[in-house]
Enzyme design. Structure first.
Site, PDB file in Angstrom:
ATOM      1  CD  GLN A 106      45.313  61.114  -8.258  1.00  0.00           C
ATOM      2  OE1 GLN A 106      44.718  61.792  -9.086  1.00  0.00           O
ATOM      3  NE2 GLN A 106      44.682  60.400  -7.362  1.00  0.00           N
ATOM      4  CG  HIS A 126      49.094  56.405  -7.017  1.00  0.00           C
ATOM      5  ND1 HIS A 126      47.888  56.692  -7.613  1.00  0.00           N
ATOM      6  CD2 HIS A 126      48.921  56.710  -5.705  1.00  0.00           C
ATOM      7  CE1 HIS A 126      47.038  57.167  -6.708  1.00  0.00           C
ATOM      8  NE2 HIS A 126      47.654  57.185  -5.542  1.00  0.00           N
ATOM      9  CB  CYS A 160      66.154  40.648  -6.635  1.00  0.00           C
ATOM     10  SG  CYS A 160      67.622  41.679  -6.456  1.00  0.00           S
TER      11      CYS A 160
HETATM   12 ZN    ZN Z   1      67.150  42.562  -4.374  1.00  0.00          ZN
END
Ligand code: ZN
Length: 253
Positions: A106, A126, A160
Protein backbone atom coordinates in the site's frame (compact mmCIF):
# COMPACT_ATOMS: atom_id res chain seq x y z
CA UNK A 1 -2.13 -17.01 18.40
CA UNK A 2 -0.55 -13.78 19.58
CA UNK A 3 3.17 -14.17 20.21
CA UNK A 4 3.83 -13.52 23.87
CA UNK A 5 7.23 -11.95 23.33
CA UNK A 6 9.75 -11.09 20.61
CA UNK A 7 11.71 -14.33 20.96
CA UNK A 8 8.59 -16.45 20.55
CA UNK A 9 7.50 -14.34 17.59
CA UNK A 10 10.82 -14.75 15.79
CA UNK A 11 11.06 -18.48 16.40
CA UNK A 12 7.46 -19.11 15.24
CA UNK A 13 8.04 -16.90 12.23
CA UNK A 14 11.24 -18.75 11.38
CA UNK A 15 9.41 -22.10 11.37
CA UNK A 16 6.63 -20.77 9.16
CA UNK A 17 9.06 -19.16 6.72
CA UNK A 18 11.14 -22.33 6.50
CA UNK A 19 8.07 -24.46 5.80
CA UNK A 20 6.65 -22.12 3.18
CA UNK A 21 7.20 -22.56 -0.55
CA UNK A 22 5.60 -19.32 -1.71
CA UNK A 23 5.48 -16.31 0.60
CA UNK A 24 3.51 -13.22 -0.36
CA UNK A 25 4.08 -10.16 1.82
CA UNK A 26 1.49 -7.42 1.99
CA UNK A 27 2.98 -4.25 3.43
CA UNK A 28 1.59 -0.99 4.78
CA UNK A 29 2.83 2.22 6.36
CA UNK A 30 4.15 0.49 9.50
CA UNK A 31 7.11 -1.02 7.65
CA UNK A 32 8.32 2.45 6.60
CA UNK A 33 7.89 4.49 9.77
CA UNK A 34 11.41 3.58 10.95
CA UNK A 35 12.63 5.07 7.66
CA UNK A 36 11.16 8.46 8.48
CA UNK A 37 8.12 8.17 6.22
CA UNK A 38 5.10 9.38 8.18
CA UNK A 39 1.96 7.27 8.42
CA UNK A 40 -0.47 9.68 6.77
CA UNK A 41 -3.57 8.04 8.15
CA UNK A 42 -2.46 7.70 11.74
CA UNK A 43 -3.83 10.03 14.43
CA UNK A 44 -1.68 13.16 14.27
CA UNK A 45 -0.56 12.09 10.79
CA UNK A 46 -0.46 14.43 7.85
CA UNK A 47 -3.97 13.62 6.69
CA UNK A 48 -5.54 14.68 9.96
CA UNK A 49 -3.93 18.11 9.54
CA UNK A 50 -4.21 18.46 5.77
CA UNK A 51 -7.37 17.12 4.19
CA UNK A 52 -6.29 14.97 1.22
CA UNK A 53 -7.18 16.47 -2.15
CA UNK A 54 -9.64 14.16 -3.92
CA UNK A 55 -8.97 13.25 -7.53
CA UNK A 56 -11.93 15.14 -8.99
CA UNK A 57 -10.79 18.35 -7.29
CA UNK A 58 -7.26 17.83 -8.61
CA UNK A 59 -8.61 17.51 -12.13
CA UNK A 60 -11.12 20.34 -11.87
CA UNK A 61 -9.12 23.01 -10.12
CA UNK A 62 -5.75 24.45 -10.95
CA UNK A 63 -5.27 25.85 -7.42
CA UNK A 64 -5.76 22.32 -6.07
CA UNK A 65 -3.10 20.99 -8.42
CA UNK A 66 -0.68 23.68 -7.29
CA UNK A 67 -1.51 22.97 -3.64
CA UNK A 68 -1.04 19.26 -4.17
CA UNK A 69 2.42 19.84 -5.63
CA UNK A 70 3.32 22.32 -2.88
CA UNK A 71 2.53 19.61 -0.29
CA UNK A 72 4.47 17.00 -2.24
CA UNK A 73 7.60 19.16 -2.44
CA UNK A 74 7.30 19.95 1.27
CA UNK A 75 7.66 16.21 1.93
CA UNK A 76 10.50 15.70 -0.50
CA UNK A 77 13.13 15.84 2.22
CA UNK A 78 11.58 12.81 3.99
CA UNK A 79 11.06 10.82 0.82
CA UNK A 80 14.45 11.61 -0.72
CA UNK A 81 16.33 10.77 2.48
CA UNK A 82 14.47 7.53 3.24
CA UNK A 83 16.43 4.28 2.98
CA UNK A 84 15.03 0.75 3.29
CA UNK A 85 14.44 -0.31 6.88
CA UNK A 86 14.95 -3.70 8.53
CA UNK A 87 11.55 -4.93 7.36
CA UNK A 88 12.31 -4.02 3.75
CA UNK A 89 15.72 -5.66 3.93
CA UNK A 90 14.30 -8.86 5.41
CA UNK A 91 11.71 -9.07 2.61
CA UNK A 92 14.45 -8.46 0.04
CA UNK A 93 16.52 -11.30 1.52
CA UNK A 94 13.60 -13.73 1.23
CA UNK A 95 12.97 -12.48 -2.30
CA UNK A 96 16.59 -13.14 -3.28
CA UNK A 97 16.36 -16.57 -1.66
CA UNK A 98 13.49 -17.36 -4.04
CA UNK A 99 10.83 -17.59 -1.32
CA UNK A 100 8.95 -14.46 -2.37
CA UNK A 101 7.81 -14.22 -6.03
CA UNK A 102 6.41 -10.70 -5.66
CA UNK A 103 5.19 -8.36 -2.96
CA UNK A 104 2.01 -6.31 -2.60
CA UNK A 105 2.21 -2.90 -0.96
CA UNK A 106 0.00 0.00 0.00
CA UNK A 107 3.08 2.18 0.29
CA UNK A 108 4.05 4.80 -2.25
CA UNK A 109 7.64 5.34 -1.08
CA UNK A 110 9.56 3.07 -3.50
CA UNK A 111 11.51 1.52 -0.59
CA UNK A 112 10.89 -2.09 -1.64
CA UNK A 113 12.45 -1.35 -5.03
CA UNK A 114 15.30 0.45 -3.24
CA UNK A 115 15.90 -2.67 -1.13
CA UNK A 116 16.44 -4.86 -4.18
CA UNK A 117 13.03 -5.91 -5.53
CA UNK A 118 12.73 -5.67 -9.32
CA UNK A 119 10.09 -3.01 -10.08
CA UNK A 120 7.85 -5.57 -11.81
CA UNK A 121 7.81 -7.66 -8.61
CA UNK A 122 6.39 -4.85 -6.48
CA UNK A 123 2.62 -4.62 -6.85
CA UNK A 124 1.71 -1.07 -5.83
CA UNK A 125 -1.96 -0.69 -4.92
CA UNK A 126 -1.69 3.04 -4.24
CA UNK A 127 0.94 3.90 -6.82
CA UNK A 128 4.29 5.57 -6.34
CA UNK A 129 5.10 9.12 -5.26
CA UNK A 130 8.72 9.18 -6.42
CA UNK A 131 7.82 10.04 -10.02
CA UNK A 132 4.95 11.65 -11.90
CA UNK A 133 2.73 10.78 -14.87
CA UNK A 134 0.60 12.75 -17.29
CA UNK A 135 -3.03 11.89 -16.56
CA UNK A 136 -3.87 11.89 -20.27
CA UNK A 137 -0.96 10.41 -22.23
CA UNK A 138 0.79 8.64 -19.32
CA UNK A 139 4.18 10.22 -20.10
CA UNK A 140 6.51 9.84 -17.11
CA UNK A 141 8.03 12.90 -15.45
CA UNK A 142 10.95 13.29 -13.09
CA UNK A 143 9.98 15.16 -9.92
CA UNK A 144 13.04 17.38 -10.18
CA UNK A 145 11.82 18.61 -13.55
CA UNK A 146 8.34 19.31 -12.16
CA UNK A 147 9.84 21.15 -9.19
CA UNK A 148 12.04 23.33 -11.36
CA UNK A 149 9.09 24.33 -13.57
CA UNK A 150 6.94 24.89 -10.49
CA UNK A 151 9.45 27.21 -8.89
CA UNK A 152 10.26 29.08 -12.08
CA UNK A 153 6.59 29.69 -12.78
CA UNK A 154 5.52 31.32 -9.54
CA UNK A 155 4.48 28.06 -7.85
CA UNK A 156 2.28 27.01 -10.71
CA UNK A 157 2.25 23.30 -11.63
CA UNK A 158 3.44 22.56 -15.17
CA UNK A 159 1.25 20.68 -17.65
CA UNK A 160 2.28 17.97 -20.08
CA UNK A 161 3.19 18.89 -23.66
CA UNK A 162 -0.06 17.12 -24.65
CA UNK A 163 -2.05 19.51 -22.45
CA UNK A 164 -2.77 16.87 -19.80
CA UNK A 165 -2.23 17.42 -16.08
CA UNK A 166 0.88 16.03 -14.40
CA UNK A 167 0.36 14.23 -11.10
CA UNK A 168 2.51 12.02 -8.88
CA UNK A 169 2.02 8.38 -9.87
CA UNK A 170 -0.08 7.77 -6.76
CA UNK A 171 -3.72 6.75 -6.47
CA UNK A 172 -5.68 9.65 -4.96
CA UNK A 173 -8.97 9.48 -3.11
CA UNK A 174 -11.67 9.05 -5.69
CA UNK A 175 -9.24 7.78 -8.32
CA UNK A 176 -9.78 4.30 -9.74
CA UNK A 177 -7.64 1.54 -8.24
CA UNK A 178 -5.11 0.27 -10.78
CA UNK A 179 -6.86 -2.73 -12.33
CA UNK A 180 -3.77 -4.70 -13.29
CA UNK A 181 -2.21 -4.30 -9.84
CA UNK A 182 -5.46 -5.40 -8.19
CA UNK A 183 -5.67 -8.52 -10.35
CA UNK A 184 -2.05 -9.43 -9.67
CA UNK A 185 -2.43 -8.89 -5.92
CA UNK A 186 -5.48 -11.14 -5.90
CA UNK A 187 -3.66 -13.83 -7.84
CA UNK A 188 -0.69 -13.65 -5.45
CA UNK A 189 -2.92 -13.83 -2.39
CA UNK A 190 -4.64 -16.90 -3.79
CA UNK A 191 -1.53 -18.81 -4.77
CA UNK A 192 0.75 -18.29 -1.77
CA UNK A 193 1.04 -20.70 1.13
CA UNK A 194 2.21 -18.02 3.58
CA UNK A 195 0.62 -14.57 3.57
CA UNK A 196 2.58 -12.03 5.62
CA UNK A 197 0.65 -8.86 6.44
CA UNK A 198 3.24 -6.36 7.67
CA UNK A 199 2.53 -2.91 9.06
CA UNK A 200 -0.98 -2.56 7.69
CA UNK A 201 -4.07 -1.94 9.78
CA UNK A 202 -5.92 -3.96 7.08
CA UNK A 203 -8.88 -1.61 7.38
CA UNK A 204 -8.87 0.31 4.13
CA UNK A 205 -10.32 -1.34 1.09
CA UNK A 206 -8.88 -3.19 -0.77
CA UNK A 207 -6.33 -4.14 1.89
CA UNK A 208 -8.96 -5.84 3.98
CA UNK A 209 -9.84 -8.35 1.28
CA UNK A 210 -6.46 -9.96 0.76
CA UNK A 211 -5.75 -11.74 4.08
CA UNK A 212 -9.18 -13.31 3.84
CA UNK A 213 -8.60 -14.38 0.26
CA UNK A 214 -5.27 -15.97 1.18
CA UNK A 215 -6.72 -17.74 4.19
CA UNK A 216 -9.68 -19.10 2.22
CA UNK A 217 -7.27 -20.56 -0.30
CA UNK A 218 -5.42 -22.45 2.38
CA UNK A 219 -2.53 -20.11 3.15
CA UNK A 220 -1.11 -19.60 6.60
CA UNK A 221 -1.78 -16.04 7.74
CA UNK A 222 0.72 -14.00 9.75
CA UNK A 223 -0.05 -10.44 10.89
CA UNK A 224 2.81 -8.26 12.06
CA UNK A 225 1.47 -4.93 13.25
CA UNK A 226 1.86 -2.76 16.33
CA UNK A 227 -1.90 -2.35 16.73
CA UNK A 228 -4.56 -5.07 16.72
CA UNK A 229 -6.37 -5.67 13.42
CA UNK A 230 -9.77 -7.07 12.60
CA UNK A 231 -8.17 -10.26 11.29
CA UNK A 232 -6.09 -11.17 14.33
CA UNK A 233 -8.48 -13.93 15.35
CA UNK A 234 -8.23 -15.49 11.94
CA UNK A 235 -4.43 -15.34 11.85
CA UNK A 236 -2.18 -18.29 12.59
CA UNK A 237 0.34 -15.94 14.16
CA UNK A 238 0.00 -12.35 15.35
CA UNK A 239 3.11 -10.34 16.15
CA UNK A 240 2.65 -6.99 17.88
CA UNK A 241 6.32 -6.28 18.45
CA UNK A 242 8.21 -3.59 16.58
CA UNK A 243 8.29 -4.58 12.91
CA UNK A 244 12.00 -3.90 12.49
CA UNK A 245 12.83 -5.94 15.60
CA UNK A 246 10.64 -8.85 14.49
CA UNK A 247 12.03 -9.00 10.95
CA UNK A 248 15.70 -8.10 11.52
CA UNK A 249 16.66 -11.77 12.16
CA UNK A 250 15.61 -12.58 8.58
CA UNK A 251 17.97 -10.12 6.93
CA UNK A 252 20.50 -12.11 4.95
CA UNK A 253 18.47 -15.29 5.50
ZN1 ZN B 1 0.51 14.08 -21.67
Amino acid sequence: MIASDLQTAVSRLRDLIEDAQVIVPFTGAGISTECGIPDFRSPGGLWTKNRPIPFDEFRANRDMRDESWRRRFAMERSFAAARPGRGHRAMASLYRAGKIPALVTQNIDNLHQASGFAPQDVVELHGNTTYALCLDCNAPYDLRWVKEKFENNNQRAPDCACGGFIKTATVSFGQAMPAAAMRRAEELAKTCDLFLAVGSSLVVWPAAGFPLMAKRNGATLVIINREPTEFDELADLVVRNDIGDALAPFIGA
